[in-house]
Structure formats: C-alpha cells, structure tokens
Design a protein around this motif. Structure first.
Motif, mmCIF file in Angstrom:
data_model
loop_
_atom_site.group_PDB
_atom_site.id
_atom_site.type_symbol
_atom_site.label_atom_id
_atom_site.label_comp_id
_atom_site.label_asym_id
_atom_site.label_seq_id
_atom_site.Cartn_x
_atom_site.Cartn_y
_atom_site.Cartn_z
ATOM 1 N N ALA A 89 0.883 -1.292 0.060
ATOM 2 C CA ALA A 89 -0.078 -0.133 -0.084
ATOM 3 C C ALA A 89 0.942 1.267 0.160
ATOM 4 O O ALA A 89 0.222 2.119 -0.142
ATOM 5 N N THR A 90 1.984 1.250 0.085
ATOM 6 C CA THR A 90 3.156 2.421 0.070
ATOM 7 C C THR A 90 3.718 2.642 -1.196
ATOM 8 O O THR A 90 3.521 1.843 -1.846
ATOM 9 N N GLU A 91 4.320 3.571 -1.378
ATOM 10 C CA GLU A 91 5.012 3.972 -2.559
ATOM 11 C C GLU A 91 6.489 3.397 -2.676
ATOM 12 O O GLU A 91 7.131 3.777 -1.520
ATOM 13 N N LEU A 92 6.553 2.444 -3.597
ATOM 14 C CA LEU A 92 7.882 1.590 -3.626
ATOM 15 C C LEU A 92 8.836 1.864 -4.666
ATOM 16 O O LEU A 92 8.145 2.084 -5.971
ATOM 17 N N ASP A 93 10.172 1.849 -4.846
ATOM 18 C CA ASP A 93 10.828 1.894 -5.887
ATOM 19 C C ASP A 93 10.795 0.510 -6.730
ATOM 20 O O ASP A 93 9.840 -0.264 -6.312
ATOM 21 N N ASP A 94 11.109 0.503 -8.101
ATOM 22 C CA ASP A 94 10.992 -0.520 -8.830
ATOM 23 C C ASP A 94 11.597 -1.939 -8.326
ATOM 24 O O ASP A 94 10.897 -2.874 -8.594
ATOM 25 N N ALA A 95 12.844 -1.837 -7.808
ATOM 26 C CA ALA A 95 13.491 -3.081 -7.251
ATOM 27 C C ALA A 95 12.796 -3.485 -6.163
ATOM 28 O O ALA A 95 12.635 -4.821 -5.902
ATOM 29 N N GLU A 96 12.347 -2.765 -5.173
ATOM 30 C CA GLU A 96 11.422 -3.263 -4.279
ATOM 31 C C GLU A 96 10.193 -3.846 -4.432
ATOM 32 O O GLU A 96 9.695 -4.781 -4.124
ATOM 33 N N GLN A 97 9.342 -3.055 -5.622
ATOM 34 C CA GLN A 97 8.050 -3.629 -5.796
ATOM 35 C C GLN A 97 8.342 -4.772 -6.658
ATOM 36 O O GLN A 97 7.523 -5.799 -6.578
ATOM 37 N N ALA A 98 9.429 -5.126 -7.529
ATOM 38 C CA ALA A 98 9.789 -6.497 -8.016
ATOM 39 C C ALA A 98 9.764 -7.347 -7.115
ATOM 40 O O ALA A 98 9.527 -8.534 -7.446
#
Length: 187
Positions: free
Chosen positions: A111-120
C-alpha cells in the motif's frame, strides 16, 4: 615376532636412506643444488624495486641478482598491475537471500510507494499460507531487505495495531540475522 618386525622396519629405513642419498648424488652430478631457493634480501629489495620501476624486466632482474623470477615477483608484488592493495576493502557482491516476510508487513508495503526493485521483490514473492494469515517468501539482496524494513518503520509507531508492530519486529529479527552491511575497520 616383535623383533622380526623391528628388524624389517630398520631394513626399510636403511634402504630408503640409501635411495635418497643416491638420488641426491645423481642430482648433484647433473649440477642441481638442493635446498631452498635464494630470495631477494632486504638489502637488495630497494635496488630491485627501483630497477623494476625503471623498466627492467622480471627475468632480467632474476638473472642479475641470481634468484628466481618468483623471488623477484615477490619483492615487487605491490608494484605489479594485477596487485590489489590489502588495505582497500574488497566487497563481495551481495547474493540474494530468501526471507519470510509476515503478511501484515507485506500488505503494508504493497500500500506504500516503493521503487522498482522493491516492488519487483514483492511481486516475485511467494505467498505461503500460515493458519488464517500468510507470509511472503521474498528473495532479494540483503540491502533490499534492509530497504523494505526501513519502509515499514512507521509500523513500530503508536498508530499501528499491535499485530502490525509484532509482524514488523519479526521481520526486523529476520533481517538482522543477515549481519551488518558496513565493512569492519580495524585500527
């Protein structure tokens, strides 16, 4: 019987000694010397290093100083191009580590804003059912696990429900087993 075995052992030692001496005499007759190879002495080391920096070859220095090329390489080791300074820390690449992230932490992070690596890392995580909840098995570099842990820092505050605080502490315990990311400096 013990005397017979002792006599046989003594005969074997004598035979081995004679064969060793025969081999040493044959090597000496061919011009080979035994013993340890000569090294570059501390007195010669400065001259060898200066000559190497002046452009003289390792083979040429070995001939001039009557030592092996290996001895010259040892004397000028820190001057060789492939030398890596012993004081410079060499960091090994971080290999991916699989950790189980509590579901409450994973839900908060989604539910939070993550960078691309974290989201992946979260998207590739494998959900494992645990009773009424689940854990997310996340495979990522230790630095990424630490980033994700820092992202859910607010779960430790007063606004979070106790189950979220507990889940965050559990994930923090798992991440802390990965060790300290900073290289040690010995003084």
């Amino acid at each position: 019987m013990v005397q017979t075995l002792a006599a046989a052992g003594e005969l074997q030692r004598d035979l081995q000694r004679e064969l060793t001496y025969d081999g040493l005499r044959a090597a000496e007759a061919k011009g080979n010397k035994g013993g340890r190879r000569p090294v570059v002495t501390a007195a010669k080391a400065a001259a060898v290093r200066a000559a190497y920096l002046g452009g003289q070859s390792i083979a040429g220095l070995a001939r001039d100083h009557h030592v092996s090329r290996g001895a010259i390489r040892t004397a000028v080791a820190d001057l060789l191009p492939e030398h890596v300074a012993a004081d410079a820390p060499v960091l090994a690449p971080e290999l991916p580590i699989t950790l189980d992230m509590p579901g409450k932490v994973a839900d908060f992070l989604r539910a939070t804003e993550l960078d691309d690596a974290e989201q992946a890392a979260l998207d590739h995580g494998q959900a494992v059912r645990r009773g009424t909840g689940y854990t997310l098995r996340v495979t990522a570099a230790p630095a990424l696990h630490r980033q994700l842990l820092n992202r859910c820092q607010s779960l430790d505050g007063a606004g979070a429900i106790p189950a979220q605080r507990k889940a965050r502490r559990e994930y923090e315990n798992r991440v802390s087993t990965l060790g300290d990311p900073r290289p040690e400096h010995h003084s």
